[in-house]
Design an enzyme around this catalytic site. Structure first.
Site, short mmCIF file in Angstrom:
data_model
loop_
_atom_site.label_atom_id
_atom_site.label_comp_id
_atom_site.label_asym_id
_atom_site.label_seq_id
_atom_site.Cartn_x
_atom_site.Cartn_y
_atom_site.Cartn_z
N ASP A 1 2.20 11.89 22.77
CA ASP A 1 1.72 10.86 21.86
C ASP A 1 0.37 10.38 22.38
O ASP A 1 0.26 9.92 23.51
CB ASP A 1 2.71 9.70 21.80
CG ASP A 1 2.34 8.67 20.76
OD1 ASP A 1 1.67 9.03 19.77
OD2 ASP A 1 2.71 7.50 20.92
N ARG B 1 4.26 18.64 19.27
CA ARG B 1 4.63 17.34 18.70
C ARG B 1 5.14 17.49 17.28
O ARG B 1 4.50 18.13 16.44
CB ARG B 1 3.42 16.40 18.72
CG ARG B 1 3.60 15.07 17.96
CD ARG B 1 4.59 14.14 18.64
NE ARG B 1 4.85 12.97 17.84
CZ ARG B 1 4.11 11.86 17.83
NH1 ARG B 1 3.04 11.79 18.60
NH2 ARG B 1 4.45 10.83 17.09
N ASP C 1 -3.08 8.00 21.47
CA ASP C 1 -3.63 6.96 20.61
C ASP C 1 -5.02 6.58 21.08
O ASP C 1 -5.23 6.31 22.27
CB ASP C 1 -2.75 5.71 20.64
CG ASP C 1 -1.48 5.86 19.84
OD1 ASP C 1 -1.58 6.08 18.62
OD2 ASP C 1 -0.39 5.78 20.43
N ARG D 1 9.08 12.35 21.51
CA ARG D 1 7.83 13.08 21.30
C ARG D 1 7.39 13.78 22.57
O ARG D 1 7.48 13.22 23.67
CB ARG D 1 6.74 12.13 20.81
CG ARG D 1 6.52 10.92 21.71
CD ARG D 1 5.89 9.77 20.95
NE ARG D 1 6.81 9.20 19.98
CZ ARG D 1 6.49 8.20 19.16
NH1 ARG D 1 5.28 7.69 19.17
NH2 ARG D 1 7.37 7.73 18.32
#
Length: 201
Positions: free
Chosen positions: A112, A100, A114, A109
């Site tokens: 990713d 990344r 989260d 990307r």
């Protein structure tokens, strides 16, 4: 996700935690997108005292911002003792392990990750920190988060409403999901999870 100013120190007030359930969003639109998501999920499952208790479908999603290629997106639920900021460090390390590069907001990307929310005996864990906000402030604005999250935790409430309410009121320009990808993120992974999430030890 927050920028990466460095790992959490041992003196951080949330560096140790009881068992909670963490919801993590996964996305990729560069290279072998499916492999990036699978390796991230395997990396999360390999964390100490951590078990995947929910695994959503993979969704094909139109790109946003400067990204040019479609994303694959999914959400997993983890029963874990890893606290919020150390979990953020884990996610950032997994991103780096898949190449990344953080060159631009909404750019392409390889991976990713989260941290969306964490739940325990105290209910939804609220975190306000320069590196991390929980629940994630953009959960309700992203159908590529809401739809997989609804699959594994349909009773979850964010900002005072169930997920299906947020999805129903999402504006048309924010509806980017094209459909399900078809392949499971992990073989034999549990599909659903309920809230509260700590029954059964």
């Amino acid at each position: 996700m927050s920028e990466d100013p460095g790992p959490t120190t041992a003196h951080d007030p949330v560096a140790a935690a009881p068992v909670r359930v963490a919801f993590v969003a996964l996305g990729s639109n560069v290279g072998d997108r499916f492999e990036h998501l699978q390796e991230a999920a395997r990396g999360l499952a390999a964390l100490p005292s951590t078990t995947i208790v929910g695994c959503a479908s993979i969704f094909e999603t139109a790109p946003m911002g400067a990204a040019k290629f479609d994303f694959l997106n999914a959400v997993v639920a983890l029963k874990t003792v890893v606290a919020p900021l150390p979990m953020l460090d884990v996610l950032l390390q997994l991103e780096r392990s898949r190449g990344r590069a953080r060159d631009e907001k909404w750019g392409p990307r390889t991976l990713d990750l989260d941290l969306l929310a964490m739940y325990g005996d105290e209910g939804s864990l609220a975190v306000t920190h320069p590196r991390l906000t929980l629940p994630h402030p953009e959960i309700t604005a992203r159908d590529f988060v809401l739809r997989p999250l609804m699959e594994i935790a349909p009773s979850l409430q964010v900002a005072g409403h169930r997920l299906d309410h947020h999805l129903a009121t999402l504006p048309e320009h924010a509806r980017t999901v094209r459909g399900r990808h078809g392949l499971p993120l992990l073989e034999r992974a549990p599909f659903g999870v309920s809230v509260p999430l700590l029954e059964g030890g």
